[in-house]
Design an enzyme around this catalytic site. Sequence first.
Site, PDB file in Angstrom:
ATOM      1  N   LYS A  90      24.140   7.583 103.515  1.00 48.11           N
ATOM      2  CA  LYS A  90      23.545   8.048 102.262  1.00 48.11           C
ATOM      3  C   LYS A  90      22.025   7.915 102.313  1.00 48.11           C
ATOM      4  O   LYS A  90      21.498   6.826 102.538  1.00 48.11           O
ATOM      5  CB  LYS A  90      24.107   7.231 101.084  1.00 48.11           C
ATOM      6  CG  LYS A  90      23.427   7.513  99.737  1.00 48.11           C
ATOM      7  CD  LYS A  90      24.056   6.709  98.588  1.00 48.11           C
ATOM      8  CE  LYS A  90      23.251   6.848  97.293  1.00 48.11           C
ATOM      9  NZ  LYS A  90      23.808   6.044  96.179  1.00 48.11           N
ATOM     10  N   ASP A 139      24.115   9.866  87.708  1.00 44.73           N
ATOM     11  CA  ASP A 139      23.764   8.674  88.485  1.00 44.73           C
ATOM     12  C   ASP A 139      24.821   8.373  89.564  1.00 44.73           C
ATOM     13  O   ASP A 139      24.604   7.543  90.438  1.00 44.73           O
ATOM     14  CB  ASP A 139      23.597   7.473  87.545  1.00 44.73           C
ATOM     15  CG  ASP A 139      22.819   6.346  88.192  1.00 44.73           C
ATOM     16  OD1 ASP A 139      22.267   6.561  89.293  1.00 44.73           O
ATOM     17  OD2 ASP A 139      22.769   5.261  87.598  1.00 44.73           O
ATOM     18  N   ARG A 173      27.986   9.939  96.065  1.00 40.34           N
ATOM     19  CA  ARG A 173      29.232  10.585  96.488  1.00 40.34           C
ATOM     20  C   ARG A 173      29.085  12.094  96.577  1.00 40.34           C
ATOM     21  O   ARG A 173      29.761  12.754  97.354  1.00 40.34           O
ATOM     22  CB  ARG A 173      30.361  10.160  95.530  1.00 40.34           C
ATOM     23  CG  ARG A 173      30.126  10.536  94.106  1.00 40.34           C
ATOM     24  CD  ARG A 173      31.002   9.748  93.142  1.00 40.34           C
ATOM     25  NE  ARG A 173      30.489   8.406  92.867  1.00 40.34           N
ATOM     26  CZ  ARG A 173      31.102   7.517  92.092  1.00 40.34           C
ATOM     27  NH1 ARG A 173      32.269   7.802  91.524  1.00 40.34           N
ATOM     28  NH2 ARG A 173      30.580   6.330  91.907  1.00 40.34           N
ATOM     29  N   ASP A 199      17.892   3.086  98.197  1.00 37.69           N
ATOM     30  CA  ASP A 199      19.127   3.866  98.135  1.00 37.69           C
ATOM     31  C   ASP A 199      19.311   4.772  99.353  1.00 37.69           C
ATOM     32  O   ASP A 199      20.245   5.566  99.398  1.00 37.69           O
ATOM     33  CB  ASP A 199      19.155   4.681  96.833  1.00 37.69           C
ATOM     34  CG  ASP A 199      20.558   4.846  96.268  1.00 37.69           C
ATOM     35  OD1 ASP A 199      21.453   4.111  96.720  1.00 37.69           O
ATOM     36  OD2 ASP A 199      20.744   5.712  95.399  1.00 37.69           O
ATOM     37  N   LYS A 226      18.431   5.768  84.737  1.00 42.00           N
ATOM     38  CA  LYS A 226      18.632   4.321  84.838  1.00 42.00           C
ATOM     39  C   LYS A 226      17.646   3.593  83.933  1.00 42.00           C
ATOM     40  O   LYS A 226      16.572   4.121  83.646  1.00 42.00           O
ATOM     41  CB  LYS A 226      18.381   3.871  86.280  1.00 42.00           C
ATOM     42  CG  LYS A 226      19.481   4.205  87.266  1.00 42.00           C
ATOM     43  CD  LYS A 226      19.172   3.628  88.635  1.00 42.00           C
ATOM     44  CE  LYS A 226      20.237   4.007  89.658  1.00 42.00           C
ATOM     45  NZ  LYS A 226      21.547   3.429  89.383  1.00 42.00           N
ATOM     46  N   GLU A 258      25.463   9.978  92.160  1.00 38.00           N
ATOM     47  CA  GLU A 258      24.977  11.072  93.007  1.00 38.00           C
ATOM     48  C   GLU A 258      25.294  10.864  94.484  1.00 38.00           C
ATOM     49  O   GLU A 258      25.379  11.828  95.234  1.00 38.00           O
ATOM     50  CB  GLU A 258      23.467  11.235  92.820  1.00 38.00           C
ATOM     51  CG  GLU A 258      22.575  10.316  93.673  1.00 38.00           C
ATOM     52  CD  GLU A 258      22.744   8.833  93.389  1.00 38.00           C
ATOM     53  OE1 GLU A 258      23.252   8.498  92.303  1.00 38.00           O
ATOM     54  OE2 GLU A 258      22.388   8.002  94.243  1.00 38.00           O
ATOM     55  N   ASP A 278      16.496   6.795  93.645  1.00 37.39           N
ATOM     56  CA  ASP A 278      17.557   7.107  92.686  1.00 37.39           C
ATOM     57  C   ASP A 278      17.134   6.707  91.280  1.00 37.39           C
ATOM     58  O   ASP A 278      17.246   5.546  90.895  1.00 37.39           O
ATOM     59  CB  ASP A 278      18.841   6.368  93.098  1.00 37.39           C
ATOM     60  CG  ASP A 278      20.010   6.697  92.173  1.00 37.39           C
ATOM     61  OD1 ASP A 278      19.877   7.617  91.344  1.00 37.39           O
ATOM     62  OD2 ASP A 278      21.069   6.038  92.306  1.00 37.39           O
TER      63      ASP A 278
END
Length: 503
Positions: A269, A351, A355, A292, A281, A353, A274
């Site tokens: 990933k 959020d 996946r 991230d 967030k 995201e 993020d």
Amino acid sequence: MKFSIKNVDPAKQRSGCVVVGVFEPRKLTAAAEALDKVAGGYLTAILRSGDMEGKAGSALMLHKVPDTLCERILLVGLGKERELADKGYRDAVRATFKTLHETGAGDAMLFLTEVPVKNRDTAWKVAQITIVAMESIYRFDRLKSKVERDQPRLRKVILGTVDTRRAELAASEEALQQGLGIAEGMNLAKDLGNLAPNICTPTYLAQQATEIARIYNLKAIVLEQKEMEKLGMGALLAVARGSSQPAKLIVLEYWGRTKKEKPVVLVGKGITFDTGGISLKPAADMDEMKYDMCGAASVLGTLTAIAKMALPVNVVGIIPTTENMPGGNATKPGDVITSMSGQTIEVLNTDAEGRLILCDALTYAERYEPETVIDIATLTGACVIALGHIASGLLSNEDELAEELLHAAEQSADPAWRLPLWDEYQEQLKSNFADMANIGGRAAGTITAACFLSRFTKKYRWAHLDIAGTAWKSGKEKGGTGRPVPLLTQFLIGRTMKNKPLT
Ligand code: BES
Ligand code: MN
Ligand code: ZN
């Protein structure tokens, strides 16, 4: 720092510092005893005076001990002899290097590979010392205008052994090379994680991958927006919509064996920041969301490690990378998108995201007809709640693969813990409007995230590592950890052992 392994008598060393262990209560190790003998009981006297109990993590530096040839002797506490296990040993090695760096010693000779550690052989101890030593000199100061710290004076580390068997020495040499490879991969992973998110963008990650390819002669492919559109990567591109930084799909191929052999594919990933997107967030600690992309960093780190070691394995790294930003064009809660696999997804929370970018990369992985696919992602806050900062979460539908990974985790002291991936959890991903939703509610968040990914991994053996709690440290010592480069590299090393009869 240069490392070597030598078969020597501890009492005859002209070293800047000879390091020997002391068990609790006040018991010298074999190497310490040898020194004590030439020094006429000097060490025994020190213990008797009560200055060194041998408690785990303690250290006592002695200067110019009579009748020895070395400038210093460092006594390192190892705790109770029968209880010495991974943590105590690694703590002792850490204390050793911390103390050495506080002295003027330019070289040191360590007699720590022969102390008995529960269930560990010499090779393991050599690799761990190398890794911990390299960690002790890691600094990330390239973004400071002035570098405050002195360079470490310690340049030469000799691992002294008393075992004269050739096989043992060869195994130690190999372990040293593996330790150095892993340390280099970890350093890269830490650097990329620590870099500021305005510097470490998807474009920067692509440049880094291209650079690694150049250095180690690998093949790098970088897919741009247009090509991803053509492939139908609607999920990855849905995340990228809110950002002005162009998304990329980075592929790095390492062929250490004949191309006829199916590769292990590592998917990392690569969200370089993020914000949560429209499902924004909260502000507190949001800076940490620069980490991230640590899954991506661990893939690049692992490829660096195995390329440096010239490991005979085939490995392909795939990195979907983008920012997750709340721009005017951003994906909204309620949007339905079509993934490369053709399955549709209702985005209920922007959020979730990770996946979304991973699912298209996992579909893309099919073209390699992989032997195994492992994805690595800072995927869920729920994993931090479940396992804290000690173990990475491991989820897989293949028991054998899960076992192999758990074994590698155990071997490399980079722990992972398995969570179930039962069909019952899939229910939570039901959507009224699309094939699935991208979130499954608060319960079992790590498992439902893996359930989502499992819908895109039907064509091969697959495992998922959730590294949300293990990829970096928060607080005063904030920084990337380089995990799970040790686990992944160890897994691939294990594969070469299996392969050995074939070569
Ligand atoms: N990158 C985060 C996961 C994360 C959170 C890692 C905290 C490390 C620390 C991920 O993209 C995310 O935001 N996940 C959500 C999923 C939820 C919306 C279903 C989460 O864990 O809250
Ligand atoms: Mn997120
Ligand atoms: Zn994320």
